[in-house]
Enzyme design. Structure first.
Site, PDB file in Angstrom:
ATOM      1  N   ARG A  67       1.047  -1.445  -0.268  1.00 18.99           N
ATOM      2  CA  ARG A  67       0.112  -0.315  -0.195  1.00 18.99           C
ATOM      3  C   ARG A  67       0.075   1.253  -0.156  1.00 18.99           C
ATOM      4  O   ARG A  67      -0.022   2.638  -0.488  1.00 18.99           O
ATOM      5  CB  ARG A  67      -0.541  -0.016   1.775  1.00 18.99           C
ATOM      6  CG  ARG A  67      -2.112  -1.116   0.711  1.00 18.99           C
ATOM      7  CD  ARG A  67      -2.523  -0.437   0.013  1.00 18.99           C
ATOM      8  NE  ARG A  67      -4.556  -0.741  -0.232  1.00 18.99           N
ATOM      9  CZ  ARG A  67      -5.144  -1.152  -1.504  1.00 18.99           C
ATOM     10  NH1 ARG A  67      -4.325  -1.031  -2.667  1.00 18.99           N
ATOM     11  NH2 ARG A  67      -6.466  -1.621  -1.640  1.00 18.99           N
ATOM     12  N   ASN A 102     -14.128   1.327  -2.124  1.00 21.02           N
ATOM     13  CA  ASN A 102     -12.982   1.959  -3.156  1.00 21.02           C
ATOM     14  C   ASN A 102     -12.372   2.800  -1.939  1.00 21.02           C
ATOM     15  O   ASN A 102     -12.637   3.533  -1.646  1.00 21.02           O
ATOM     16  CB  ASN A 102     -12.765   2.751  -4.852  1.00 21.02           C
ATOM     17  CG  ASN A 102     -13.544   1.933  -5.153  1.00 21.02           C
ATOM     18  OD1 ASN A 102     -13.437   0.200  -5.340  1.00 21.02           O
ATOM     19  ND2 ASN A 102     -13.610   2.354  -6.382  1.00 21.02           N
ATOM     20  N   HIS A 119     -15.410   1.836   3.061  1.00 17.87           N
ATOM     21  CA  HIS A 119     -14.034   0.450   3.803  1.00 17.87           C
ATOM     22  C   HIS A 119     -12.817   2.032   3.879  1.00 17.87           C
ATOM     23  O   HIS A 119     -12.229   1.563   3.642  1.00 17.87           O
ATOM     24  CB  HIS A 119     -13.893   0.057   2.081  1.00 17.87           C
ATOM     25  CG  HIS A 119     -14.364  -1.350   2.576  1.00 17.87           C
ATOM     26  ND1 HIS A 119     -14.418  -2.014   0.713  1.00 17.87           N
ATOM     27  CD2 HIS A 119     -15.426  -2.248   3.253  1.00 17.87           C
ATOM     28  CE1 HIS A 119     -15.393  -2.951   1.061  1.00 17.87           C
ATOM     29  NE2 HIS A 119     -15.710  -3.359   1.958  1.00 17.87           N
ATOM     30  N   CYS A 127      -1.751   7.622  13.574  1.00 15.22           N
ATOM     31  CA  CYS A 127      -0.726   7.072  14.481  1.00 15.22           C
ATOM     32  C   CYS A 127      -1.753   6.004  15.182  1.00 15.22           C
ATOM     33  O   CYS A 127      -2.387   6.434  15.744  1.00 15.22           O
ATOM     34  CB  CYS A 127      -0.093   7.688  14.919  1.00 15.22           C
ATOM     35  SG  CYS A 127       0.975   7.040  15.997  1.00 15.22           S
ATOM     36  N   CYS A 149       6.043   9.489  17.167  1.00 13.76           N
ATOM     37  CA  CYS A 149       5.790   9.067  18.570  1.00 13.76           C
ATOM     38  C   CYS A 149       6.920   7.750  18.778  1.00 13.76           C
ATOM     39  O   CYS A 149       6.374   7.119  19.845  1.00 13.76           O
ATOM     40  CB  CYS A 149       4.886   9.033  19.229  1.00 13.76           C
ATOM     41  SG  CYS A 149       3.242   7.511  18.803  1.00 13.76           S
ATOM     42  N   SER A 188     -17.285  -6.979  -8.763  1.00 17.72           N
ATOM     43  CA  SER A 188     -17.319  -8.875  -8.337  1.00 17.72           C
ATOM     44  C   SER A 188     -18.473  -8.619  -6.962  1.00 17.72           C
ATOM     45  O   SER A 188     -19.123  -9.825  -7.055  1.00 17.72           O
ATOM     46  CB  SER A 188     -16.249  -9.314  -7.410  1.00 17.72           C
ATOM     47  OG  SER A 188     -15.805  -9.345  -6.443  1.00 17.72           O
TER      48      SER A 188
HETATM   49  P1  OAD Z   1     -13.176  -6.922  -7.328  1.00 14.72           P
HETATM   50  O1  OAD Z   1     -11.867  -6.536  -7.599  1.00 14.72           O
HETATM   51  O2  OAD Z   1     -13.366  -8.194  -6.782  1.00 14.72           O
HETATM   52  O3  OAD Z   1     -14.050  -6.489  -8.905  1.00 14.72           O
HETATM   53  C1  OAD Z   1     -13.719  -6.293  -9.777  1.00 14.72           C
HETATM   54  C2  OAD Z   1     -15.005  -5.954 -10.604  1.00 14.72           C
HETATM   55  O4  OAD Z   1     -14.864  -4.744 -11.465  1.00 14.72           O
HETATM   56  C3  OAD Z   1     -15.026  -7.170 -11.492  1.00 14.72           C
HETATM   57  O5  OAD Z   1     -16.542  -7.583 -11.372  1.00 14.72           O
HETATM   58  C4  OAD Z   1     -14.728  -6.511 -12.721  1.00 14.72           C
HETATM   59  O6  OAD Z   1     -15.461  -7.192 -13.825  1.00 14.72           O
HETATM   60  C5  OAD Z   1     -14.880  -5.107 -13.522  1.00 14.72           C
HETATM   61  N1  OAD Z   1     -13.750  -4.852 -13.708  1.00 14.72           N
HETATM   62  C6  OAD Z   1     -12.793  -4.950 -14.067  1.00 14.72           C
HETATM   63  N2  OAD Z   1     -12.653  -3.362 -15.278  1.00 14.72           N
HETATM   64  C7  OAD Z   1     -13.722  -3.090 -14.550  1.00 14.72           C
HETATM   65  C8  OAD Z   1     -13.888  -1.026 -15.864  1.00 14.72           C
HETATM   66  N3  OAD Z   1     -13.271  -0.715 -16.281  1.00 14.72           N
HETATM   67  N4  OAD Z   1     -15.643  -0.945 -15.798  1.00 14.72           N
HETATM   68  C9  OAD Z   1     -16.269  -1.799 -14.774  1.00 14.72           C
HETATM   69  N5  OAD Z   1     -16.137  -3.007 -13.997  1.00 14.72           N
HETATM   70  C10 OAD Z   1     -14.690  -3.223 -14.443  1.00 14.72           C
HETATM   71  O7  OAD Z   1     -13.133  -5.217  -6.877  1.00 14.72           O
HETATM   72  P2  OAD Z   1     -14.627  -5.125  -5.787  1.00 14.72           P
HETATM   73  O8  OAD Z   1     -14.980  -5.580  -5.983  1.00 14.72           O
HETATM   74  O9  OAD Z   1     -14.191  -3.624  -5.757  1.00 14.72           O
HETATM   75  O10 OAD Z   1     -12.583  -4.704   0.112  1.00 14.72           O
HETATM   76  O11 OAD Z   1     -14.019  -5.895  -4.245  1.00 14.72           O
HETATM   77  C11 OAD Z   1     -14.247  -5.914  -3.166  1.00 14.72           C
HETATM   78  C12 OAD Z   1     -13.446  -5.319  -1.899  1.00 14.72           C
HETATM   79  O12 OAD Z   1     -12.625  -6.403  -2.361  1.00 14.72           O
HETATM   80  C13 OAD Z   1     -12.382  -4.957  -1.846  1.00 14.72           C
HETATM   81  O13 OAD Z   1     -13.007  -3.386  -1.315  1.00 14.72           O
HETATM   82  C14 OAD Z   1     -11.505  -4.719  -0.759  1.00 14.72           C
HETATM   83  C15 OAD Z   1     -11.210  -6.620  -1.730  1.00 14.72           C
HETATM   84  O14 OAD Z   1     -10.714  -7.709  -0.883  1.00 14.72           O
HETATM   85  C16 OAD Z   1     -11.783  -4.772   1.395  1.00 14.72           C
HETATM   86  O15 OAD Z   1      -9.550  -4.678   0.769  1.00 14.72           O
HETATM   87  C17 OAD Z   1     -12.098  -4.675   3.072  1.00 14.72           C
END
Ligand code: OAD
Length: 243
Positions: A67, A102, A119, A127, A149, A188
């Site tokens: 990160r 995001n 999130h 800190c 600190c 997803s």
């Molecule tokens: P994912 O990586 O699980 O899913 C990304 C989604 O975006 C997939 O369904 C892709 O098909 C789609 N995708 C990719 N490129 C795209 C584009 N240009 N336009 C439209 N769609 C597109 O990501 P999240 O669902 O956000 O949590 O994941 C959920 C959570 O899992 C995150 O917030 C994070 C992760 O672990 C934490 O860190 C707590």
């Protein structure tokens, strides 16, 4: 394709209020890797190691190794046409709120104001010992970086094993259960509790419209296939023809 957009534009205009739920896909075109798509972050790094609160407490360098770079380059990442289209819809009075999973801060940079980052955000860093706040991209050197600190720094984001901030979750539930249209964009839809929100919307009578490069939410009423940075401006253009 035109008529599909036209029909969805009518839905958005006529069935207010409209709320969006976004995930990593909307930021893909800003150069930020998603988690579960091909080449995604969790393909290379096991989230149980790199993004768990338990491991963070034992060895925060794991988390900071994936990160730190983003945070130090925070100002270089910019919203794309997808983020901007949502901000524009809001300014037109047609999008009440964005609920985002995001942590990249791009909706805020694009100008969205009705926004819940469920999130958290990598913008805010604190800190764990004295609570002093830092703001990306300004933070001390080191993997992990330490506060003056001596305490370790942690972004204000939710790691696996942590619960979501109550206020944010309540706002997300309120928005989802009272909207009449929900746009589910670039997620997803597998990580709870965010994954429940489209179901909450549907149970309360909303039409759910998915925008994704491939179908992820099987319960959606409508599906707009394509990149968020292309689909959303196109949808906004159709909406402008109606108002
Ligand atoms: P994912 O990586 O699980 O899913 C990304 C989604 O975006 C997939 O369904 C892709 O098909 C789609 N995708 C990719 N490129 C795209 C584009 N240009 N336009 C439209 N769609 C597109 O990501 P999240 O669902 O956000 O949590 O994941 C959920 C959570 O899992 C995150 O917030 C994070 C992760 O672990 C934490 O860190 C707590």
């Amino acid at each position: 394709m035109g008529s599909e957009y036209g029909q969805i534009a009518k839905l958005v205009v006529n069935r207010q209020p409209c709320v969006a739920l976004t995930g990593a896909g909307i930021s893909a075109e800003s150069g930020i890797p998603t988690f579960r798509s091909k080449g995604g972050l969790w393909e290379k790094f096991d989230p149980a190691v790199y993004a768990s609160i338990e491991v963070f407490r034992a060895d925060p360098s794991k988390y900071w190794s994936i990160r730190g770079e983003f945070i130090r380059n925070y100002d270089t990442y910019q919203p794309n046409a997808g983020h901007t289209a949502l901000a524009e819809l809001e300014s037109m009075g047609l999008l009440r709120h964005v609920i985002t999973q995001n942590i990249d801060g791009l909706h805020r940079k694009a100008g969205s104001r009705g926004l819940t980052e469920i999130h958290g955000s990598l913008r805010e860093i604190f800190c764990v010992r004295c609570g002093k706040e830092y703001r990306a991209p300004h933070l001390p050197e080191g993997v992990p970086p330490f506060c003056e600190c001596g305490g370790v720094l942690k972004p204000n984001t939710v790691l696996f094993g942590e619960s979501l901030p109550r206020e944010a979750m309540e706002a997300a539930w309120r928005e989802s259960s009272t909207c009449r249209v929900m746009l589910v964009i670039g997620t997803s839809a597998v990580v709870q509790p965010a994954a429940s929100l489209p179901h909450v919307a549907k149970e309360h009578g909303a039409a759910v419209i998915e925008v994704n490069i491939e179908r992820a939410f099987s319960n959606a009423d409508r599906f707009l296939e394509g990149k968020a940075g292309t689909v959303l401006p196109e949808l906004v253009a159709e909406i402008k023809k109606l108002i």
